[in-house]
Each structure stands twice: as structure tokens, then as C-alpha cells.
Design an enzyme around this catalytic site. Sequence first.
Site: not given
Ligand code: E4P
Length: 214
Positions: A84
Site C-alpha cells: 500500500k
Molecule cells: C483504507 O485503506 C484506510 O485504512 C481506511 O479506510 C481509512 O478510513 P478512515 O478515513 O475512516 O480512517
Amino acid sequence: MKIFLDTADYKAIEDRFSTGLIQGITTNPTLVRKSGVNYVDFIKTLANDFAFDSISAEVDGETADVMLENANQFLNINPSITIKLPLTREGLIACRSLSMSGVMTNVTLCFSAAQAIMAAKAGATYISPFVGRLNDNSISGVELVRAIAGLYGTHGVTTKILAASLRDVHHVSRCFLYGANVCTLPPAVFDKMYTHVLTDSGLAIFEKDFKEIT
Ligand code: E4P
């Protein structure tokens, strides 16, 4: 139409995996910090204990070279590992390099269609538009998902749309309707996906009537 869990909580994953409805996991540094686990060990444990299509492991670094170096610690774990990377110039360069070596990638922190185009050009396996964080800033997150799906469809792009930052079931349904391939859900949102007040009240009546006919 795949569902991933967005968490670094092992027990929450184990519990939902047993439903057979989860195909992957996304993590991020904030989730890992909150759960208090060692990041690399946690990813290794997940890869070892569950058969997921994809486990996203986020890498840090100011340059593509540093990101690639940091990715190395995850790469030999198993083929489900998905690196990622942030949607920055350096993240895209690292994404391109990993994609060319056959490593799955998830380009994260996407907030515009233009960014999604660049992730596709870099060969990303997944693009992660952050629906909830756009909504927090009075911009429709699901409309971004719709725009990306339209763009990718028009140009035959194979990068999959992984809708992220989802806080309620309504937005999950909308994302799938508008063309998301995957939605990554916090465990609490996953649980709400199959829950409805009318199902509960209807079931209570049926159970009462069952008792009278058996
Ligand atoms: C996705 O890859 C992220 O980890 C996540 O969805 C972020 O979510 P949030 O905006 O609720 O922190």
C-alpha cells in the site's frame, strides 16, 4: 463485489472470516498503532492464518527508493501481500516498479479522478478512494467512486476500485452500485451490512408462530 475488512484487530478478523464473506484485509499505520501490534509480525500472522486474496501492508518513506526498501520486509511473506503506497509522485514511481515485478499494489489516499488516472498509469492493482474523508470535507465520496468507475470503464483500465474510509452501510451499497470492485469495511460496518430492524421484528413474529405450529 468483494468485501475486505479495514482493521488491525486479529480477533475481529478471525470472527468475521468465519462467515466466509471476507476476501481481504486493509491496514494502515493508524489502525496498527491503535491495536498495538508489531506491523510486520501482524501481516505475517494474517498471511499464515487466513486464505485472503489480498492483505494490504502500508509502506513509509519520502522517496520511492525508501518505500521500495520498506516494501521488502513484506514481499516474501506470501502472494496475497499487497503493498500500500500513498498517492504521491514517489508513491506512484514505487507502485510502477512493484507492478512491473508482479507485486500487487494498493494506491491509497485517493481524493480525485486525476489521481486515480495516475494510479492506473502506474499499474496499480487497487486504487483506494477515501469516501468518508471526502464527505467530512463536504465533497461526495461516492461521486468520486462513480467518476473513477466511469473513467476506468471507458478506457478498459484493469486497476480495481477499492472504496475505503467507509463509515456506514448506505455508502457501501452506493459504492458497489457506482462501480467499486471492493469495499473495505471497519468490522462494525461489516456487522451492520446484514442487519435490519424489520428482519429482527419479522423474525420475532415467525419464531413465535413456529412455536404454535410445531
Ligand atoms: C483504507 O485503506 C484506510 O485504512 C481506511 O479506510 C481509512 O478510513 P478512515 O478515513 O475512516 O480512517
